[in-house]
Design a protein around this motif. Sequence first.
Motif, PDB file in Angstrom:
ATOM      1  N   LEU A 133      29.698  46.370  37.720  1.00  0.00           N
ATOM      2  CA  LEU A 133      31.092  46.654  37.367  1.00  0.00           C
ATOM      3  C   LEU A 133      31.215  47.053  35.895  1.00  0.00           C
ATOM      4  CD1 LEU A 133      32.737  43.651  39.230  1.00  0.00           C
ATOM      5  CD2 LEU A 133      32.542  46.009  40.033  1.00  0.00           C
ATOM      6  N   SER A 134      32.442  47.363  35.506  1.00  0.00           N
ATOM      7  CA  SER A 134      32.710  47.819  34.146  1.00  0.00           C
ATOM      8  C   SER A 134      32.292  46.776  33.123  1.00  0.00           C
ATOM      9  CB  SER A 134      34.209  48.117  33.985  1.00  0.00           C
ATOM     10  OG  SER A 134      34.521  48.349  32.631  1.00  0.00           O
ATOM     11  N   ALA A 135      31.548  47.241  32.132  1.00  0.00           N
ATOM     12  CA  ALA A 135      31.181  46.361  31.028  1.00  0.00           C
ATOM     13  C   ALA A 135      32.227  46.395  29.927  1.00  0.00           C
ATOM     14  CB  ALA A 135      29.830  46.788  30.459  1.00  0.00           C
ATOM     15  N   ASP A 136      33.204  47.292  30.050  1.00  0.00           N
ATOM     16  CA  ASP A 136      34.257  47.403  29.037  1.00  0.00           C
ATOM     17  C   ASP A 136      35.400  46.440  29.291  1.00  0.00           C
ATOM     18  OD1 ASP A 136      32.993  49.458  27.602  1.00  0.00           O
ATOM     19  OD2 ASP A 136      33.711  50.955  29.029  1.00  0.00           O
ATOM     20  N   HIS A 137      35.356  45.753  30.426  1.00  0.00           N
ATOM     21  CA  HIS A 137      36.428  44.819  30.754  1.00  0.00           C
ATOM     22  C   HIS A 137      35.896  43.389  30.786  1.00  0.00           C
ATOM     23  CE1 HIS A 137      38.436  48.524  32.002  1.00  0.00           C
ATOM     24  NE2 HIS A 137      39.567  47.853  31.864  1.00  0.00           N
ATOM     25  N   THR A 138      36.683  42.495  30.187  1.00  0.00           N
ATOM     26  CA  THR A 138      36.344  41.080  30.162  1.00  0.00           C
ATOM     27  C   THR A 138      37.392  40.319  30.963  1.00  0.00           C
ATOM     28  OG1 THR A 138      35.364  41.307  27.963  1.00  0.00           O
ATOM     29  CG2 THR A 138      35.929  39.078  28.707  1.00  0.00           C
ATOM     30  N   VAL A 139      36.932  39.521  31.919  1.00  0.00           N
ATOM     31  CA  VAL A 139      37.846  38.773  32.782  1.00  0.00           C
ATOM     32  C   VAL A 139      38.135  37.421  32.146  1.00  0.00           C
ATOM     33  CG1 VAL A 139      38.207  37.803  35.073  1.00  0.00           C
ATOM     34  CG2 VAL A 139      36.914  39.941  34.814  1.00  0.00           C
ATOM     35  N   VAL A 140      39.413  37.198  31.817  1.00  0.00           N
ATOM     36  CA  VAL A 140      39.848  35.943  31.207  1.00  0.00           C
ATOM     37  C   VAL A 140      40.787  35.251  32.183  1.00  0.00           C
ATOM     38  CG1 VAL A 140      41.007  34.848  29.253  1.00  0.00           C
ATOM     39  CG2 VAL A 140      39.672  36.951  28.904  1.00  0.00           C
ATOM     40  N   ALA A 141      40.475  34.016  32.559  1.00  0.00           N
ATOM     41  CA  ALA A 141      41.291  33.273  33.520  1.00  0.00           C
ATOM     42  C   ALA A 141      41.989  32.116  32.817  1.00  0.00           C
ATOM     43  CB  ALA A 141      40.420  32.744  34.647  1.00  0.00           C
ATOM     44  N   ILE A 142      43.291  32.014  33.078  1.00  0.00           N
ATOM     45  CA  ILE A 142      44.069  30.896  32.552  1.00  0.00           C
ATOM     46  C   ILE A 142      44.308  29.926  33.702  1.00  0.00           C
ATOM     47  CG2 ILE A 142      46.224  30.194  31.474  1.00  0.00           C
ATOM     48  CD1 ILE A 142      46.407  32.901  30.193  1.00  0.00           C
ATOM     49  N   ALA A 143      43.811  28.724  33.567  1.00  0.00           N
ATOM     50  CA  ALA A 143      43.886  27.738  34.640  1.00  0.00           C
ATOM     51  C   ALA A 143      44.510  26.455  34.117  1.00  0.00           C
ATOM     52  CB  ALA A 143      42.496  27.454  35.194  1.00  0.00           C
ATOM     53  N   GLY A 144      45.164  25.734  35.009  1.00  0.00           N
ATOM     54  CA  GLY A 144      45.771  24.476  34.612  1.00  0.00           C
ATOM     55  C   GLY A 144      46.481  23.816  35.769  1.00  0.00           C
ATOM     56  N   ALA A 145      47.014  22.638  35.488  1.00  0.00           N
ATOM     57  CA  ALA A 145      47.706  21.872  36.517  1.00  0.00           C
ATOM     58  C   ALA A 145      49.179  22.272  36.566  1.00  0.00           C
ATOM     59  CB  ALA A 145      47.568  20.383  36.234  1.00  0.00           C
ATOM     60  N   THR A 146      49.853  21.785  37.584  1.00  0.00           N
ATOM     61  CA  THR A 146      51.284  22.017  37.730  1.00  0.00           C
ATOM     62  C   THR A 146      52.020  21.441  36.519  1.00  0.00           C
ATOM     63  OG1 THR A 146      51.041  21.815  40.122  1.00  0.00           O
ATOM     64  CG2 THR A 146      53.266  21.630  39.219  1.00  0.00           C
ATOM     65  N   GLY A 147      52.889  22.263  35.925  1.00  0.00           N
ATOM     66  CA  GLY A 147      53.682  21.813  34.783  1.00  0.00           C
ATOM     67  C   GLY A 147      52.968  21.867  33.456  1.00  0.00           C
ATOM     68  N   ALA A 203      47.408  39.243  37.633  1.00  0.00           N
ATOM     69  CA  ALA A 203      46.504  39.832  36.644  1.00  0.00           C
ATOM     70  C   ALA A 203      47.238  40.853  35.797  1.00  0.00           C
ATOM     71  CB  ALA A 203      45.303  40.484  37.327  1.00  0.00           C
ATOM     72  N   CYS A 204      46.971  40.823  34.514  1.00  0.00           N
ATOM     73  CA  CYS A 204      47.467  41.831  33.583  1.00  0.00           C
ATOM     74  C   CYS A 204      46.257  42.477  32.925  1.00  0.00           C
ATOM     75  CB  CYS A 204      48.375  41.201  32.524  1.00  0.00           C
ATOM     76  SG  CYS A 204      49.087  42.405  31.376  1.00  0.00           S
ATOM     77  N   VAL A 205      46.236  43.803  32.920  1.00  0.00           N
ATOM     78  CA  VAL A 205      45.057  44.540  32.467  1.00  0.00           C
ATOM     79  C   VAL A 205      45.407  45.403  31.260  1.00  0.00           C
ATOM     80  CG1 VAL A 205      43.264  46.184  33.123  1.00  0.00           C
ATOM     81  CG2 VAL A 205      44.171  44.604  34.825  1.00  0.00           C
ATOM     82  N   TRP A 206      44.580  45.270  30.226  1.00  0.00           N
ATOM     83  CA  TRP A 206      44.669  46.169  29.074  1.00  0.00           C
ATOM     84  C   TRP A 206      43.534  47.196  29.207  1.00  0.00           C
ATOM     85  CZ3 TRP A 206      46.121  41.190  28.952  1.00  0.00           C
ATOM     86  CH2 TRP A 206      47.277  40.839  28.243  1.00  0.00           C
ATOM     87  N   GLY A 207      43.882  48.404  29.514  1.00  0.00           N
ATOM     88  CA  GLY A 207      42.870  49.446  29.703  1.00  0.00           C
ATOM     89  C   GLY A 207      42.600  49.677  31.168  1.00  0.00           C
ATOM     90  N   LEU A 218      43.454  39.724  32.211  1.00  0.00           N
ATOM     91  CA  LEU A 218      43.961  38.366  32.046  1.00  0.00           C
ATOM     92  C   LEU A 218      44.559  37.886  33.356  1.00  0.00           C
ATOM     93  CD1 LEU A 218      44.390  36.112  29.909  1.00  0.00           C
ATOM     94  CD2 LEU A 218      46.709  37.039  29.589  1.00  0.00           C
ATOM     95  N   MET A 219      44.065  36.770  33.876  1.00  0.00           N
ATOM     96  CA  MET A 219      44.535  36.241  35.160  1.00  0.00           C
ATOM     97  C   MET A 219      45.263  34.925  34.968  1.00  0.00           C
ATOM     98  SD  MET A 219      41.434  36.890  37.871  1.00  0.00           S
ATOM     99  CE  MET A 219      40.387  35.656  37.090  1.00  0.00           C
ATOM    100  N   ASP A 220      46.375  34.784  35.666  1.00  0.00           N
ATOM    101  CA  ASP A 220      47.088  33.518  35.763  1.00  0.00           C
ATOM    102  C   ASP A 220      46.773  32.944  37.135  1.00  0.00           C
ATOM    103  OD1 ASP A 220      48.794  31.376  35.492  1.00  0.00           O
ATOM    104  OD2 ASP A 220      50.590  32.512  36.046  1.00  0.00           O
ATOM    105  N   LEU A 221      45.993  31.865  37.150  1.00  0.00           N
ATOM    106  CA  LEU A 221      45.546  31.299  38.421  1.00  0.00           C
ATOM    107  C   LEU A 221      46.605  30.368  39.001  1.00  0.00           C
ATOM    108  CD1 LEU A 221      41.824  30.387  37.631  1.00  0.00           C
ATOM    109  CD2 LEU A 221      42.826  32.601  38.228  1.00  0.00           C
TER     110      LEU A 221
END
Length: 558
Positions: free
Chosen positions: A57-71, A101-105, A151-154
């Motif tokens: 896959l693309s090496a120009d894109h970095t997958v960043v995941a934001i994870a957390g509990a409810t609230g 997901a929000c993508v820059w580029g 950028l992903m919001d899980l």
Amino acid sequence: MTALLEGARKLITRGTDLGARIEALEAAAAAARGRVDDAAVDEAETISSRAAARLRLSADHTVVAIAGATGSGKSSTFNALTGLDLSSTGVRRPTTSWATACVWGKTGAEEVLEWLGIPPRHQTMRDSLLDSANDSSTAGRADRELDGVVLMDLPDHDSTEVSHHLEVDRLVVLADLLVWVLDPQKYADAAIHDRYLAPLATHAGVMVVVLNHIDTVAPERRQAMVDDVRRLLDLDGLQSVPVFPISAREDIGVDDLRGEIAKRVAAKRLTRERLDADLRAAAGALDEATGSGKTRELSAQRVEQLESALADAAGVPVVVDAVERSTRLRAGRATTWPVVSFVSRLRPDPLERLGLDLGAAGEALAGTAGNRRPKLPETTPVQRARVDTEVRALADDASAGLAPAWVESVRRASTSRLIEVADRIDRSLAATDLGVERLPVWAGVVRLLQWVLILAALGGGIWTALLVVGGNLSEEAPQVAGMPLPLLLLVGGIVLGVLLALVCRALVASTARSRAAAADDKLRDAVHQVTQELVVAPVTAELAAYTTVRSNLATVLK
């Protein structure tokens, strides 16, 4: 497209041996399959496959995941980083099991999003929403900093919806950078520490922890809370993971978090570091299941001892003794005085009694070599016990120092085809050309000479009888050394025949011993071939597999 993919792979692996290590993990998993814990092998295969897929896959894109509990404010953090109200928060948060997901580029991002399994309706291309007039603004500069970020919001990892935490589990292993959002009220919750943070201690280099809602904490208590979060992370083995106290709602510390993400993305190392951490974690688990015993080869001495035990149990010494006695009988019959040779024919041939009287060549021509079985004595309990002992000794010697899983694997291999050994050895013995029925050349010459002598004696006897009847033996018979020739032929033929037979006894004994030794070599070679195929080869294959696993794991973990 192929050129682009190859370029992406080279960009990710530049300055590393990542590709070779992925292949090494695949090879180690393949060699360990069926020999160690399936869970460790499955994980290694999954990670190597996933890493190989990520390299395509693309090496120009970095997958960043934001994870957390409810609230925890995970979605508000996501919105603050994107500068858009993309992810619903609070009571407005949907019950969907999909990440946002929000993508820059946009260029090259489609394949990454497809690999992540983010549906198009949950994708936002950030650059398509930018107003060129804002390029000089703070927002524009921030967007340029995050160029190439996915950028992903899980979903909430503690959701009561099973599909939610399954989606979290699926995407956590795919992200290049993990941003864990904690809440001041629940930052010590065991659910996130025991299930996610502590198990990912090997991935500290690709993790960031955010303490959100810091605005709800009194200013004088904030540092103490951050220190307590730090303490818990240290207990999880995450000493190098940074902690950012922020308030997404009040925009406190968001710039610092964005700067940290931008700095890591700009370094273009996150994907490599994530894959490296994955490979090391999988290789470590497989290494633990495999053990650290030194690679080894089968002891030649152990193999020889096993072959000796199998040869004895198969009756090789009995056959060799029969070969020697049969050779004595047949060669003796050919070289003894013909008048008494018929006596030896009354004695049974030792090889015929064992069903081994034919050579392999004769049997092959007759088409019976594969069907005939020798009539050897039954294997005694002592012989069977010796074979079992030698097989165990061979397996134990080969597996000494290995992990229990490999010890069991080697033992299983040593006996996997042992039930076939006796039958195969019997057939091999029956098909072995012992060379007994072919008399030595000198025996044929002696046989001819014996018949010449017996004919000479017979002729001399008849001649002598005729002359004696005529009463003129001494007058008409030719004289040789003062003795009538007919009488000389008679006596000389008998005496020389007997003397020749006596002299040949030593030659017969020597030939019998020589042929017995040759038969012993052939029979033991037949035992050797069967042992190699049915016992040694399976054990050697296990040791080779162990060597393959150890050498490839060393490549991954170096």
